[in-house]
Write a protein that holds these residues in place. Structure first.
Motif, PDB file in Angstrom:
ATOM      1  N   TYR A  52     -27.828  24.056  98.721  1.00  0.00           N
ATOM      2  CA  TYR A  52     -27.884  22.540  98.538  1.00  0.00           C
ATOM      3  C   TYR A  52     -26.448  22.255  99.212  1.00  0.00           C
ATOM      4  O   TYR A  52     -26.276  21.232  99.768  1.00  0.00           O
ATOM      5  N   LEU A  53     -25.375  22.876  98.657  1.00  0.00           N
ATOM      6  CA  LEU A  53     -23.895  22.512  99.373  1.00  0.00           C
ATOM      7  C   LEU A  53     -23.793  22.640 100.765  1.00  0.00           C
ATOM      8  O   LEU A  53     -23.228  21.919 101.463  1.00  0.00           O
ATOM      9  N   THR A  56     -25.470  19.620 102.253  1.00  0.00           N
ATOM     10  CA  THR A  56     -24.756  18.478 101.902  1.00  0.00           C
ATOM     11  C   THR A  56     -23.027  18.352 102.727  1.00  0.00           C
ATOM     12  O   THR A  56     -22.467  17.694 102.281  1.00  0.00           O
ATOM     13  N   PHE A  60     -17.962  19.429  97.732  1.00  0.00           N
ATOM     14  CA  PHE A  60     -18.218  19.368  96.230  1.00  0.00           C
ATOM     15  C   PHE A  60     -17.475  18.040  95.412  1.00  0.00           C
ATOM     16  O   PHE A  60     -16.347  18.290  95.068  1.00  0.00           O
ATOM     17  N   THR A  64     -22.024  15.082  94.019  1.00  0.00           N
ATOM     18  CA  THR A  64     -22.744  16.510  94.402  1.00  0.00           C
ATOM     19  C   THR A  64     -22.876  17.053  92.986  1.00  0.00           C
ATOM     20  O   THR A  64     -23.983  17.705  92.767  1.00  0.00           O
ATOM     21  N   ASP A  67     -25.780  15.641  91.176  1.00  0.00           N
ATOM     22  CA  ASP A  67     -27.108  16.096  91.811  1.00  0.00           C
ATOM     23  C   ASP A  67     -27.635  17.560  91.586  1.00  0.00           C
ATOM     24  O   ASP A  67     -28.715  17.847  91.280  1.00  0.00           O
TER      25      ASP A  67
END
Length: 81
Positions: A52-53, A56, A60, A64, A67
């Protein structure tokens, strides 16, 4: 002619000793399985967070973090369709 053994303190003690020896061993097997299961879930969660990081932009932020928390509470949201 049938034979049987009368329960004596020595017989009862030996039976109880064998039961005591097997119970911790069974608990130990269960505990090892549970520990492996928890470790597996932890690795899966860490992989999902890392993915996920990466998606995106590796930032962080507070959003974030929110989420990720929502996704971990609802794991089906991490799976790609």
């Amino acid at each position: 002619m049938a034979s049987f053994v009368l329960p004596t303190p020595a017989n009862v003690a030996s039976n109880n000793d064998s039961a005591r020896k097997s119970a911790p061993q069974q608990l130990n097997v269960f505990q090892r399985w549970y520990d492996k299961f928890v470790a597996s879930q932890q690795r899966r969660a860490e992989r999902n967070v890392a993915r996920y990081l990466a998606e995106t932009g590796l930032k962080f932020t507070d959003q974030t973090e929110r989420d990720i928390e929502q996704r971990l509470l609802a794991p089906h949201r991490f799976h790609r369709n």
